[in-house]
Each structure stands twice: as C-alpha cells, then as structure tokens.
Design an enzyme around this catalytic site. Structure first.
Site, short mmCIF file in Angstrom:
data_model
loop_
_atom_site.label_atom_id
_atom_site.label_comp_id
_atom_site.label_asym_id
_atom_site.label_seq_id
_atom_site.Cartn_x
_atom_site.Cartn_y
_atom_site.Cartn_z
N ASN A 9 0.87 -1.18 0.00
CA ASN A 9 0.00 0.00 0.00
C ASN A 9 0.91 1.23 0.00
OD1 ASN A 9 -1.82 2.04 0.48
ND2 ASN A 9 -2.22 1.47 2.62
N LYS A 11 0.06 4.23 -0.12
CA LYS A 11 -0.61 5.41 0.46
C LYS A 11 -0.43 6.59 -0.49
CE LYS A 11 0.35 3.55 4.99
NZ LYS A 11 0.01 3.70 6.40
N HIS A 94 -9.49 0.49 4.84
CA HIS A 94 -8.22 0.76 5.52
C HIS A 94 -8.50 1.68 6.71
CE1 HIS A 94 -4.20 2.27 6.33
NE2 HIS A 94 -3.74 1.22 5.67
N GLU A 96 -7.07 4.18 7.83
CA GLU A 96 -6.98 5.62 7.57
C GLU A 96 -8.26 6.13 6.91
OE1 GLU A 96 -3.20 5.54 5.50
OE2 GLU A 96 -2.27 4.85 7.36
N GLU A 166 -5.19 -5.44 10.45
CA GLU A 166 -4.24 -4.35 10.64
C GLU A 166 -4.56 -3.62 11.93
OE1 GLU A 166 -2.23 -3.03 6.82
OE2 GLU A 166 -4.07 -1.88 6.95
N GLY A 172 2.18 2.18 10.61
CA GLY A 172 3.05 3.35 10.49
C GLY A 172 3.73 3.78 11.77
N SER A 211 3.46 -2.15 10.23
CA SER A 211 4.91 -2.04 10.44
C SER A 211 5.67 -3.33 10.16
CB SER A 211 5.21 -1.53 11.87
OG SER A 211 4.68 -0.23 12.04
N GLY A 232 2.91 -1.16 4.25
CA GLY A 232 2.87 0.27 3.94
C GLY A 232 4.27 0.81 3.68
C1 PEP Z 1 -0.67 0.06 5.83
O1 PEP Z 1 -0.61 1.16 5.31
O2 PEP Z 1 -1.64 -0.67 5.61
C2 PEP Z 1 0.42 -0.38 6.69
C3 PEP Z 1 0.37 -1.57 7.22
O3 PEP Z 1 1.45 0.51 6.86
P1 PEP Z 1 2.87 0.21 7.59
O4 PEP Z 1 3.41 -1.06 7.01
O5 PEP Z 1 3.71 1.40 7.24
O6 PEP Z 1 2.59 0.09 9.04
#
Ligand code: PEP
Length: 249
Positions: A9, A11, A94, A96, A166, A172, A211, A232
C-alpha cells in the site's frame, strides 16, 4: 494450502519517476517467487503501473473505491474505472479511511460489494485501535467489522476476497504486533468465518499489516493463520519490499 500474498500500500506517496524505478526493481525481484505480489499505488499512477507491469508476475490494485457505480460523486472513483486500468485488487476499509474520512462499516460493506460486482478482489481491512485493545475489545471490534461485510454480502463472497488484519496501533508506528498477537486475531477471524462456512474459511487468505519489516516478516508469516502481509512504509523501498516477499515465499 493457501498461497501467500504480499500487497504493498503506497498510500499517498510516489511520483512518475520514483514509481518507475521502484516498479522495475520489484518486477525483476519477484522472478521465481511463488507467492502473489500486488502493488496499490495512488489512483493517478494506475495507468503507469498498468503500462509497466502488464504481462509481469506483479498484480496491482487501488487503495479504495466508491460504493457507487457512477454519478454525481465529485472526486470519487468507481470499480469499473479501476477495472479499466487492469486492477485486480482493491483495498476497502483501511483504518486511515475509517478514521480520517469517516468510512463506516456500512459504507465499507457497500464498497466491498461494488468491487466484487465488477470482479475486483476486495482486501477488507479490519483492526482495533490501541484504546480498544487496552480495553479488551479487540475480538469484538474485529468481529463487528467483519460481520458488517458478512451481513451485507454473505459468507460465500469471501471466497473471492482477502481479509487484512491491521491493528491501528501498529500501522506506520514501527510497533509490530507480535506473531502471537497476530495469530490470535487471525485465528479468531477464521473461526468466525468457519462458523458460517468451513471451506470458505479454510481457503480465506488473511494478511497481517502493521509495520511489517524484512526482519519481522518471516516469523509473522510463519504463523498458521497468517497468509501474507499488507505492507505500507516498507513497500516504498524495493529492497525491503522484496525481502518481505521472499519471506512469504
Ligand atoms: C498500511 O498502510 O496498511 C500499513 C500496514 O502501513 P505500515 O506497514 O507502514 O505500518
């Protein structure tokens, strides 16, 4: 045996120039891997991604879509538009989108249905906030988010979908759920689906996101109910993303 899947992703990151370099590296680096690999760029780059990845082993998708098929919905993008740009997958729900743009369980279920109507594979994202985890509500929150889709679409639709667990506190933040924490929630998701349809549950791919880094990927993906990752930050660095893909292999 479920085939592992790693989805990146991006973003709201990227540029035509950066994307071209990243995609060339990813395309070359996945040669010989047996897991599925997907990249999800911002909408404006879908044409570039389609041009650069067509015929390769890397699939692509979008980060969201409208629940509507067409109409007066300024700035929205429909499922059929994504399909025209060769998308195979689309993220829905998601955290966000839920937290920053007010997407409700009902809207997310409608997006899930809209995606499947044109043959896109929705990647349904679920997960609890830190406050919810600390209040012991993880299982309830994840079950509620999944139930909304099950109620709207029916369990059989999960045969052509992917779920991504998630935890919001891990996205993040650099804090990864432990393999045990991930496995516990993934197993609960599979049990919830199995209560309705055992075969669908057994075939359902449940990704972990939050992460994931090259150092943590192998142990996470080694858990019985973890079928890959939604990545991400590390998806923007070709070497890291490819190392994570290899860990899923
Ligand atoms: C995401 O954006 O779905 C995500 C898991 O981000 P990150 O890997 O940066 O935590």
């Amino acid at each position: 045996m479920r085939k592992k899947l790693v989805a990146g992703n991006w973003k709201m990151h990227g540029s035509l120039q950066q994307n071209a370099a990243l995609l060339e590296q990813v395309k070359a680096g996945v040669a010989g891997l047996v897991c599925d690999v997907v990249v999800c760029p911002p909408y404006p780059y879908l044409a570039q991604v389609q041009a650069l990845l067509s015929g390769s082993a890397v699939a692509w998708g979008a980060q969201s879509l409208s629940e509507h098929a067409a109409g007066a919905y300024t700035a929205e993008v429909s499922a059929s538009m994504l399909q025209e740009f060769g998308c195979r997958y689309v993220l829905v729900g998601h955290s966000e989108r839920r937290a920053l743009y007010g997407e409700t369980d009902a809207m997310i279920a409608a997006k899930f249905v809209a995606a499947q109507k044109v043959g896109l594979v929705p990647v349904l994202c679920v997960g609890e906030t830190l406050a919810e985890r600390e209040s012991g509500l993880t299982a309830d929150v994840v079950a509620r988010q999944l139930s909304a889709v099950l109620a709207a679409a029916g369990v059989s639709t999960l045969g052509a979908a992917v779920v991504a667990y998630e935890p919001v506190w891990a996205i993040g933040t650099g804090v990864t759920a432990s393999p045990q924490q991930a496995q516990e929630v993934h197993a609960a998701i599979r049990r919830q689906v199995a209560a309705l349809d055992v075969a669908v549950a057994n075939n359902l791919r449940i990704l972990y996101g939050g992460s994931v880094k090259p150092q943590s990927a192998a142990e996470l993906f080694g858990q019985a109910d973890v079928d890959g990752g939604l990545i991400g930050g590390a998806a923007l660095v070709a070497d890291d993303f490819l190392a994570i893909c290899r860990a899923a292999n």
